[in-house]
Scaffold this active site. Structure first.
Site, PDB file in Angstrom:
ATOM      1  N   LYS A   1      -8.470   8.005 -18.968  1.00 33.29           N
ATOM      2  CA  LYS A   1      -8.773   8.608 -20.262  1.00 33.29           C
ATOM      3  C   LYS A   1      -7.539   8.577 -21.174  1.00 33.29           C
ATOM      4  O   LYS A   1      -7.100   7.515 -21.530  1.00 33.29           O
ATOM      5  CB  LYS A   1      -9.331  10.008 -20.045  1.00 33.29           C
ATOM      6  CG  LYS A   1     -10.349  10.110 -18.882  1.00 33.29           C
ATOM      7  CD  LYS A   1     -11.623   9.310 -19.130  1.00 33.29           C
ATOM      8  CE  LYS A   1     -12.505   9.155 -17.894  1.00 33.29           C
ATOM      9  NZ  LYS A   1     -12.877  10.391 -17.227  1.00 33.29           N
TER      10      LYS A   1
ATOM     11  N   ASP B   1      -7.625  20.097 -13.101  1.00 28.28           N
ATOM     12  CA  ASP B   1      -7.986  18.801 -13.690  1.00 28.28           C
ATOM     13  C   ASP B   1      -7.602  18.893 -15.172  1.00 28.28           C
ATOM     14  O   ASP B   1      -8.261  19.572 -15.961  1.00 28.28           O
ATOM     15  CB  ASP B   1      -9.489  18.543 -13.506  1.00 28.28           C
ATOM     16  CG  ASP B   1      -9.936  17.198 -14.089  1.00 28.28           C
ATOM     17  OD1 ASP B   1      -9.229  16.662 -14.957  1.00 28.28           O
ATOM     18  OD2 ASP B   1     -11.014  16.710 -13.690  1.00 28.28           O
TER      19      ASP B   1
ATOM     20  N   TYR C   1     -16.573  18.099 -14.591  1.00 26.52           N
ATOM     21  CA  TYR C   1     -16.909  16.685 -14.572  1.00 26.52           C
ATOM     22  C   TYR C   1     -17.977  16.416 -13.507  1.00 26.52           C
ATOM     23  O   TYR C   1     -17.807  16.813 -12.352  1.00 26.52           O
ATOM     24  CB  TYR C   1     -15.632  15.887 -14.296  1.00 26.52           C
ATOM     25  CG  TYR C   1     -15.869  14.403 -14.203  1.00 26.52           C
ATOM     26  CD1 TYR C   1     -16.271  13.681 -15.315  1.00 26.52           C
ATOM     27  CD2 TYR C   1     -15.694  13.730 -13.008  1.00 26.52           C
ATOM     28  CE1 TYR C   1     -16.503  12.322 -15.230  1.00 26.52           C
ATOM     29  CE2 TYR C   1     -15.912  12.366 -12.913  1.00 26.52           C
ATOM     30  CZ  TYR C   1     -16.318  11.667 -14.028  1.00 26.52           C
ATOM     31  OH  TYR C   1     -16.549  10.327 -13.936  1.00 26.52           O
TER      32      TYR C   1
ATOM     33  N   ARG D   1       0.849  -1.200   0.000  1.00 32.36           N
ATOM     34  CA  ARG D   1       0.000   0.000   0.000  1.00 32.36           C
ATOM     35  C   ARG D   1       0.881   1.246   0.000  1.00 32.36           C
ATOM     36  O   ARG D   1       0.557   2.252  -0.613  1.00 32.36           O
ATOM     37  CB  ARG D   1      -0.966   0.003   1.196  1.00 32.36           C
ATOM     38  CG  ARG D   1      -1.745   1.304   1.297  1.00 32.36           C
ATOM     39  CD  ARG D   1      -3.053   1.241   2.093  1.00 32.36           C
ATOM     40  NE  ARG D   1      -3.074   0.318   3.196  1.00 32.36           N
ATOM     41  CZ  ARG D   1      -2.435   0.511   4.369  1.00 32.36           C
ATOM     42  NH1 ARG D   1      -1.750   1.611   4.577  1.00 32.36           N
ATOM     43  NH2 ARG D   1      -2.499  -0.401   5.313  1.00 32.36           N
TER      44      ARG D   1
HETATM   45  C1  LIG Z   1     -13.355  10.735 -15.917  1.00 32.56           C
HETATM   46  C2  LIG Z   1     -13.011  12.038 -15.337  1.00 32.56           C
HETATM   47  C3  LIG Z   1     -12.748  12.174 -13.967  1.00 32.56           C
HETATM   48  C4  LIG Z   1     -12.881  11.016 -12.982  1.00 32.56           C
HETATM   49  O1  LIG Z   1     -11.948  10.022 -13.214  1.00 32.56           O
HETATM   50  P1  LIG Z   1     -12.212   8.440 -12.936  1.00 32.56           P
HETATM   51  O2  LIG Z   1     -10.947   7.831 -13.402  1.00 32.56           O
HETATM   52  O3  LIG Z   1     -13.410   8.056 -13.735  1.00 32.56           O
HETATM   53  O4  LIG Z   1     -12.442   8.300 -11.469  1.00 32.56           O
HETATM   54  C5  LIG Z   1     -12.396  13.415 -13.501  1.00 32.56           C
HETATM   55  N1  LIG Z   1     -12.306  14.478 -14.333  1.00 32.56           N
HETATM   56  C6  LIG Z   1     -12.556  14.387 -15.645  1.00 32.56           C
HETATM   57  C7  LIG Z   1     -12.433  15.594 -16.512  1.00 32.56           C
HETATM   58  C8  LIG Z   1     -12.922  13.172 -16.199  1.00 32.56           C
HETATM   59  O5  LIG Z   1     -13.193  13.094 -17.500  1.00 32.56           O
END
Ligand SMILES: *Cc1c(COP(=O)(O)O)cnc(C)c1O
Length: 379
Positions: free
Chosen positions: A195, A170, A98, A46
């Site tokens: 992504k 983000d 998001y 961990r």
């Molecule tokens: C998908 C996404 C998230 C969340 O990420 P996960 O890997 O699904 O937990 C946060 N911000 C944006 C812009 C996203 O597209």
């Protein structure tokens, strides 16, 4: 070293025991110690794992960061940033972001007496106006999901600095290939590695990058204490994905540009959201802080009735109807009922996200095939 080279070599060192060029998947929970307290820097998985360490090194290198930490998902990474805060602290957040971040803020963190102020961060003056002595964090997303609004990272970083607050960006939609927020003054970068970083729709993961050693210590403490760590197999997949991020992003951008312009000329399309249009409100800032405009496009149909929108969403063959984005294959999504369903309808509409909006994650297939698919679906 140029980015294209960094992406291939970041974090990779041949395995010292075998010479394996790829970092092995260290599928272990613990490490044998020679004597109590005498170990090779790994005690319990961990806290430390060699596959995760290789990936975290890579994450740091590709965002021009000193440090990076990997998490079990993008929202786990976001959640870990929130754990830097104390009850009574305030967060200024984008009003277009998001849906899962919005849900985490309103449904989880508000219960712990963290106050969120939502504003249109594309104008830094709005962010400045929302600052109070309790502001500890500014959370922005650029381009935003799904309306592709652009926030000037440098301008908001200046507001954050003056307020004595952290700025977290983000950077999921741009990926480190197109935009590096730390270079523009941000304190923390967050990615959903699910992504573009993973890039193949086969893994859920998140990460944080930062330059400040104290901030890294705090976030590492949270990572290890709260335990939202990714498994080694997932780290291996993202390490593999990062190697092709450069070629993939180039293709996403090329296809995105062709499709955005094609959609805009389509007689049945009323509006296209893509940061690369010169008459887009965020164009100048996007041009300044991004190396390309990416493969994310949203659009509205002139006939925005539920029946017509549903018909188009169900008629594509190459664009698969699914949540998520950033993979090699093209996806089509209906934010109102899918990715952004957790945002109350009136809140959503107020921020410009209507029921008729369709979002595309343009993949790296042949652009002509993708256009033909949209043509037959839209009609
Ligand atoms: C998908 C996404 C998230 C969340 O990420 P996960 O890997 O699904 O937990 C946060 N911000 C944006 C812009 C996203 O597209």
């Amino acid at each position: 070293m140029k980015l294209a080279t960094k992406l291939i070599h970041a974090g990779a060192t041949p395995d010292p025991s075998t010479g394996a060029i790829m970092t092995p998947v260290f599928q272990t929970s613990t490490y044998v110690q020679e004597a109590p307290g005498v170990n090779k820097g790994y005690e319990y998985a961990r806290s430390q794992n060699p596959t995760r360490k290789a990936l975290e090194d890579a994450y740091a290198i590709i965002e021009n960061a000193q440090y990076a930490l990997a998490f079990s998902s993008g929202v786990a990474a976001t959640d870990s940033v929130m754990k830097l805060l104390n009850p009574g602290d305030e967060v200024i957040a984008a009003n277009d972001m998001y849906g899962g971040s919005y849900r985490l803020f309103t449904k989880v963190w508000e219960r712990y007496n963290i106050k969120f102020i939502y504003t249109d961060t594309s104008n830094a003056a709005n962010v400045q106006a929302a600052v109070t002595p309790n502001t500890k964090l500014i959370w922005v997303e650029t381009p935003t999901n799904p309306l592709m609004n652009i926030t000037d990272i440098e301008a908001v970083a200046a507001v954050a600095k003056k307020a004595g607050a952290w700025l977290c960006v983000d950077n999921t939609f741009a990926s480190p290939y197109l935009q590096n927020p730390l270079d523009l003054g941000a304190d923390i970068v967050m990615h959903s590695a699910t992504k573009y970083l993973g890039g193949h729709s086969d893994v859920i993961q998140g990460c944080l990058m930062m330059n400040d050693a104290t901030l890294r210590e705090k976030l590492y403490f949270i990572q290890k204490s709260c335990g939202a760590v990714p498994g080694p197999q997932d780290c291996f997949l993202v390490l593999r994905g990062i190697k092709t991020l450069g070629v993939r992003m180039k293709a996403h951008c090329e296809n995105g540009e062709k499709i955005a312009h094609w959609l805009r000329k389509h007689p049945k399309v009323s509006k296209v959201y893509w940061p690369g249009f010169e008459d887009n409100a965020g164009y100048a800032v996007a041009k300044k802080q991004m190396k390309g405009f990416g493969g994310m496009i949203s659009f509205e149909l002139k006939d925005g009735t539920e029946a017509e929108v549903k018909r188009v969403l169900s008629s594509t063959h190459l664009f698969s109807l699914a949540e998520s984005l950033g993979g090699v294959e093209s996806l089509i999504n209906h934010p109102a009922t899918m990715t952004h369903a957790s945002i109350p309808r009136e809140e959503r509409i107020k921020n410009g996200l209507g029921d008729g909006l369709i979002r595309l994650s343009v993949g790296i297939e042949d652009a002509d095939d993708l256009i033909a698919d949209l043509q037959q679906a839209i009609g």
